[in-house]
Motif scaffolding. Sequence first.
Motif, PDB file in Angstrom:
ATOM      1  N   UNK A   2       0.835  -1.195   0.000  1.00  0.00           N
ATOM      2  CA  UNK A   2       0.000   0.000   0.000  1.00  0.00           C
ATOM      3  C   UNK A   2       0.873   1.250   0.000  1.00  0.00           C
ATOM      4  N   UNK A   3       0.231   2.382  -0.190  1.00  0.00           N
ATOM      5  CA  UNK A   3       0.914   3.680  -0.143  1.00  0.00           C
ATOM      6  C   UNK A   3       1.714   3.807   1.142  1.00  0.00           C
ATOM      7  N   UNK A   4       2.937   4.321   1.023  1.00  0.00           N
ATOM      8  CA  UNK A   4       3.796   4.588   2.165  1.00  0.00           C
ATOM      9  C   UNK A   4       4.306   6.010   2.047  1.00  0.00           C
ATOM     10  N   UNK A   5       4.048   6.814   3.049  1.00  0.00           N
ATOM     11  CA  UNK A   5       4.431   8.223   3.041  1.00  0.00           C
ATOM     12  C   UNK A   5       5.917   8.415   2.775  1.00  0.00           C
ATOM     13  N   UNK A   6       6.748   7.557   3.343  1.00  0.00           N
ATOM     14  CA  UNK A   6       8.196   7.693   3.196  1.00  0.00           C
ATOM     15  C   UNK A   6       8.669   7.487   1.759  1.00  0.00           C
ATOM     16  N   UNK A   7       7.825   6.892   0.909  1.00  0.00           N
ATOM     17  CA  UNK A   7       8.201   6.637  -0.484  1.00  0.00           C
ATOM     18  C   UNK A   7       7.831   7.781  -1.418  1.00  0.00           C
TER      19      UNK A   7
END
Length: 82
Positions: A2-7
């Motif tokens: 899923x979406x990861x802020x750090x990416x």
Amino acid sequence: MAYTSEDMRLMGGVPGQQLFIYRSEDEVATVVASGYFDQAVEDYNLDTGDIIVACSGEDMAAAVDLLVATNTDGTVTVVNGS
């Protein structure tokens, strides 16, 4: 996955037209699914008209796609402009 802020990283722009780069091992079909970037609204103020350069798939290098976001009441959809 899923979406990861750090990416996700803000590369530049102005309000209403921001440019992001997003790197993920998720397949592009997952990344372009409605709602995938919903959390980015809170994390990065992702809004309609913002552009995301998405490097996705194996080693975050299987595909590079140019996505344009639409934010409708916190639900983000993207159009693959590649």
